[in-house]
Design a protein around this motif. Structure first.
Motif, PDB file in Angstrom:
ATOM      1  N   ALA A  69      52.386 -70.355  15.949  1.00 18.90           N
ATOM      2  CA  ALA A  69      51.457 -69.553  16.739  1.00 18.90           C
ATOM      3  C   ALA A  69      50.541 -70.483  17.522  1.00 18.90           C
ATOM      4  O   ALA A  69      50.015 -71.449  16.970  1.00 18.90           O
ATOM      5  CB  ALA A  69      50.631 -68.650  15.833  1.00 18.90           C
ATOM      6  N   PHE A  70      50.374 -70.180  18.809  1.00 19.55           N
ATOM      7  CA  PHE A  70      49.527 -70.992  19.675  1.00 19.55           C
ATOM      8  C   PHE A  70      48.576 -70.085  20.443  1.00 19.55           C
ATOM      9  O   PHE A  70      48.913 -69.580  21.510  1.00 19.55           O
ATOM     10  CB  PHE A  70      50.386 -71.791  20.666  1.00 19.55           C
ATOM     11  N   PRO A  71      47.378 -69.857  19.908  1.00 16.00           N
ATOM     12  CA  PRO A  71      46.405 -69.046  20.640  1.00 16.00           C
ATOM     13  C   PRO A  71      46.085 -69.670  22.000  1.00 16.00           C
ATOM     14  O   PRO A  71      46.156 -70.885  22.164  1.00 16.00           O
ATOM     15  CB  PRO A  71      45.171 -69.073  19.734  1.00 16.00           C
ATOM     16  N   CYS A  72      45.778 -68.813  22.946  1.00 14.48           N
ATOM     17  CA  CYS A  72      45.487 -69.264  24.305  1.00 14.48           C
ATOM     18  C   CYS A  72      44.331 -68.443  24.854  1.00 14.48           C
ATOM     19  O   CYS A  72      44.294 -67.228  24.684  1.00 14.48           O
ATOM     20  CB  CYS A  72      46.732 -69.085  25.169  1.00 14.48           C
ATOM     21  N   ASN A  73      43.417 -69.101  25.526  1.00 15.58           N
ATOM     22  CA  ASN A  73      42.252 -68.407  26.079  1.00 15.58           C
ATOM     23  C   ASN A  73      42.423 -68.121  27.571  1.00 15.58           C
ATOM     24  O   ASN A  73      41.466 -67.812  28.258  1.00 15.58           O
ATOM     25  CB  ASN A  73      40.988 -69.242  25.825  1.00 15.58           C
ATOM     26  N   GLN A  74      43.643 -68.202  28.085  1.00 18.05           N
ATOM     27  CA  GLN A  74      43.889 -67.972  29.510  1.00 18.05           C
ATOM     28  C   GLN A  74      44.025 -66.495  29.865  1.00 18.05           C
ATOM     29  O   GLN A  74      44.242 -66.170  31.021  1.00 18.05           O
ATOM     30  CB  GLN A  74      45.157 -68.718  29.952  1.00 18.05           C
ATOM     31  N   PHE A  75      43.906 -65.601  28.906  1.00 19.23           N
ATOM     32  CA  PHE A  75      44.132 -64.180  29.145  1.00 19.23           C
ATOM     33  C   PHE A  75      42.915 -63.376  28.728  1.00 19.23           C
ATOM     34  O   PHE A  75      42.733 -63.077  27.546  1.00 19.23           O
ATOM     35  CB  PHE A  75      45.374 -63.707  28.384  1.00 19.23           C
ATOM     36  N   GLY A  76      42.072 -63.048  29.663  1.00 20.10           N
ATOM     37  CA  GLY A  76      40.903 -62.233  29.379  1.00 20.10           C
ATOM     38  C   GLY A  76      39.933 -62.883  28.403  1.00 20.10           C
ATOM     39  O   GLY A  76      39.177 -62.187  27.744  1.00 20.10           O
ATOM     40  N   ALA A  77      39.967 -64.199  28.304  1.00 29.27           N
ATOM     41  CA  ALA A  77      39.082 -64.946  27.401  1.00 29.27           C
ATOM     42  C   ALA A  77      39.104 -64.373  25.985  1.00 29.27           C
ATOM     43  O   ALA A  77      38.083 -64.252  25.329  1.00 29.27           O
ATOM     44  CB  ALA A  77      37.660 -65.000  27.955  1.00 29.27           C
ATOM     45  N   GLN A  78      40.310 -64.024  25.501  1.00 32.40           N
ATOM     46  CA  GLN A  78      40.445 -63.411  24.179  1.00 32.40           C
ATOM     47  C   GLN A  78      40.350 -64.406  23.032  1.00 32.40           C
ATOM     48  O   GLN A  78      40.186 -63.998  21.888  1.00 32.40           O
ATOM     49  CB  GLN A  78      41.769 -62.670  24.077  1.00 32.40           C
ATOM     50  N   GLU A  79      40.500 -65.688  23.292  1.00 29.46           N
ATOM     51  CA  GLU A  79      40.471 -66.692  22.227  1.00 29.46           C
ATOM     52  C   GLU A  79      39.424 -67.768  22.537  1.00 29.46           C
ATOM     53  O   GLU A  79      39.744 -68.937  22.688  1.00 29.46           O
ATOM     54  CB  GLU A  79      41.853 -67.337  22.047  1.00 29.46           C
ATOM     55  N   PRO A  80      38.148 -67.387  22.621  1.00 33.24           N
ATOM     56  CA  PRO A  80      37.120 -68.358  22.990  1.00 33.24           C
ATOM     57  C   PRO A  80      36.746 -69.322  21.864  1.00 33.24           C
ATOM     58  O   PRO A  80      36.142 -70.360  22.118  1.00 33.24           O
ATOM     59  CB  PRO A  80      35.931 -67.481  23.364  1.00 33.24           C
ATOM     60  N   GLY A  81      37.103 -69.005  20.637  1.00 31.93           N
ATOM     61  CA  GLY A  81      36.679 -69.817  19.501  1.00 31.93           C
ATOM     62  C   GLY A  81      37.423 -71.131  19.379  1.00 31.93           C
ATOM     63  O   GLY A  81      38.418 -71.383  20.068  1.00 31.93           O
ATOM     64  N   SER A  82      36.949 -71.953  18.462  1.00 33.80           N
ATOM     65  CA  SER A  82      37.620 -73.221  18.147  1.00 33.80           C
ATOM     66  C   SER A  82      38.870 -72.925  17.312  1.00 33.80           C
ATOM     67  O   SER A  82      39.047 -71.805  16.804  1.00 33.80           O
ATOM     68  CB  SER A  82      36.672 -74.114  17.350  1.00 33.80           C
ATOM     69  N   ASP A  83      39.709 -73.943  17.130  1.00 39.21           N
ATOM     70  CA  ASP A  83      40.881 -73.779  16.268  1.00 39.21           C
ATOM     71  C   ASP A  83      40.462 -73.281  14.891  1.00 39.21           C
ATOM     72  O   ASP A  83      41.072 -72.373  14.337  1.00 39.21           O
ATOM     73  CB  ASP A  83      41.636 -75.103  16.124  1.00 39.21           C
ATOM     74  N   ALA A  84      39.416 -73.889  14.324  1.00 44.69           N
ATOM     75  CA  ALA A  84      38.956 -73.514  12.983  1.00 44.69           C
ATOM     76  C   ALA A  84      38.485 -72.058  12.945  1.00 44.69           C
ATOM     77  O   ALA A  84      38.777 -71.329  11.988  1.00 44.69           O
ATOM     78  CB  ALA A  84      37.842 -74.453  12.534  1.00 44.69           C
ATOM     79  N   GLU A  85      37.768 -71.618  13.974  1.00 50.27           N
ATOM     80  CA  GLU A  85      37.273 -70.231  14.009  1.00 50.27           C
ATOM     81  C   GLU A  85      38.425 -69.236  14.126  1.00 50.27           C
ATOM     82  O   GLU A  85      38.437 -68.199  13.463  1.00 50.27           O
ATOM     83  CB  GLU A  85      36.304 -70.047  15.171  1.00 50.27           C
ATOM     84  N   ILE A  86      39.404 -69.563  14.972  1.00 48.39           N
ATOM     85  CA  ILE A  86      40.556 -68.670  15.152  1.00 48.39           C
ATOM     86  C   ILE A  86      41.362 -68.598  13.859  1.00 48.39           C
ATOM     87  O   ILE A  86      41.761 -67.520  13.419  1.00 48.39           O
ATOM     88  CB  ILE A  86      41.430 -69.131  16.329  1.00 48.39           C
ATOM     89  N   LEU A  87      41.592 -69.752  13.231  1.00 45.56           N
ATOM     90  CA  LEU A  87      42.348 -69.775  11.981  1.00 45.56           C
ATOM     91  C   LEU A  87      41.615 -69.002  10.896  1.00 45.56           C
ATOM     92  O   LEU A  87      42.231 -68.243  10.137  1.00 45.56           O
ATOM     93  CB  LEU A  87      42.615 -71.210  11.527  1.00 45.56           C
ATOM     94  N   GLU A  88      40.293 -69.148  10.806  1.00 38.72           N
ATOM     95  CA  GLU A  88      39.528 -68.401   9.808  1.00 38.72           C
ATOM     96  C   GLU A  88      39.677 -66.897  10.021  1.00 38.72           C
ATOM     97  O   GLU A  88      39.890 -66.135   9.078  1.00 38.72           O
ATOM     98  CB  GLU A  88      38.050 -68.790   9.848  1.00 38.72           C
ATOM     99  N   PHE A  89      39.601 -66.448  11.282  1.00 40.51           N
ATOM    100  CA  PHE A  89      39.773 -65.034  11.593  1.00 40.51           C
ATOM    101  C   PHE A  89      41.170 -64.563  11.192  1.00 40.51           C
ATOM    102  O   PHE A  89      41.324 -63.554  10.518  1.00 40.51           O
ATOM    103  CB  PHE A  89      39.545 -64.789  13.098  1.00 40.51           C
ATOM    104  N   ALA A  90      42.203 -65.308  11.616  1.00 34.93           N
ATOM    105  CA  ALA A  90      43.583 -64.906  11.339  1.00 34.93           C
ATOM    106  C   ALA A  90      43.870 -64.921   9.843  1.00 34.93           C
ATOM    107  O   ALA A  90      44.600 -64.064   9.335  1.00 34.93           O
ATOM    108  CB  ALA A  90      44.551 -65.816  12.090  1.00 34.93           C
ATOM    109  N   THR A  91      43.297 -65.870   9.138  1.00 38.57           N
ATOM    110  CA  THR A  91      43.496 -65.967   7.692  1.00 38.57           C
ATOM    111  C   THR A  91      42.779 -64.844   6.963  1.00 38.57           C
ATOM    112  O   THR A  91      43.346 -64.195   6.082  1.00 38.57           O
ATOM    113  CB  THR A  91      43.000 -67.335   7.175  1.00 38.57           C
ATOM    114  N   THR A  92      41.544 -64.604   7.339  1.00 37.92           N
ATOM    115  CA  THR A  92      40.736 -63.578   6.674  1.00 37.92           C
ATOM    116  C   THR A  92      41.264 -62.180   6.940  1.00 37.92           C
ATOM    117  O   THR A  92      41.419 -61.375   6.029  1.00 37.92           O
ATOM    118  CB  THR A  92      39.267 -63.681   7.134  1.00 37.92           C
ATOM    119  N   LYS A  93      41.560 -61.893   8.194  1.00 37.80           N
ATOM    120  CA  LYS A  93      41.950 -60.528   8.563  1.00 37.80           C
ATOM    121  C   LYS A  93      43.443 -60.245   8.386  1.00 37.80           C
ATOM    122  O   LYS A  93      43.832 -59.137   8.051  1.00 37.80           O
ATOM    123  CB  LYS A  93      41.532 -60.253  10.002  1.00 37.80           C
ATOM    124  N   TYR A  94      44.307 -61.262   8.603  1.00 36.34           N
ATOM    125  CA  TYR A  94      45.754 -61.031   8.596  1.00 36.34           C
ATOM    126  C   TYR A  94      46.518 -61.911   7.608  1.00 36.34           C
ATOM    127  O   TYR A  94      47.737 -61.922   7.605  1.00 36.34           O
ATOM    128  CB  TYR A  94      46.320 -61.228  10.010  1.00 36.34           C
TER     129      TYR A  94
END
Length: 131
Positions: free
Chosen positions: A30-55
């Protein structure tokens, strides 16, 4: 056609695919990208924490660019090998998917709207053909 604002719930389906095919030579990347509606503004660590916690996502990943001159080499390769259903090379939105076989051949490209669960049949065919 405007893309949906969030397909984030697909993290769960991708996690399930990884779990179901864990005994096979198969890995979800999985490779998050912030090029689409600024949906992934967080750092790698923040995105991983969200994905781990929620999914309950367990894989590591890094945020990248997938389009334009700053696209990472992997996505430059993938998009050069397979255009989307409309003949476009560029990724239209987060959660575009590619299936690569054991020989490095891009055997499928799927739209962001394609649910991970819809890919089971082609994954089985690809894994069996690579065995």
């Amino acid at each position: 056609c405007r893309e949906p604002l969030s397909l984030t719930n697909q993290y769960a389906g991708l996690r399930t695919l990884q779990e179901e095919f864990s005994d096979h030579p198969f890995t979800v990347l999985a490779f998050p990208c912030n090029q689409f509606g600024a949906q992934e503004p967080g750092s790698d660590a923040e995105i991983l924490e969200f994905a781990t916690t929620k999914y309950q996502v367990t894989s590591d990943f890094s945020k990248i660019n997938v389009n334009g001159s700053q696209a990472c080499e992997l996505y430059a390769f993938l998009t050069s090998q397979r255009e989307d259903e409309e003949g476009n090379a560029d990724i239209p939105w987060n959660f575009a998917k590619f299936l690569v076989d054991g020989n490095g051949e891009v055997v499928g490209r799927f739209s962001p709207q394609t649910a991970p669960e819809e890919l089971k049949t082609i994954i089985v065919e690809t894994v069996e053909a690579s065995a």
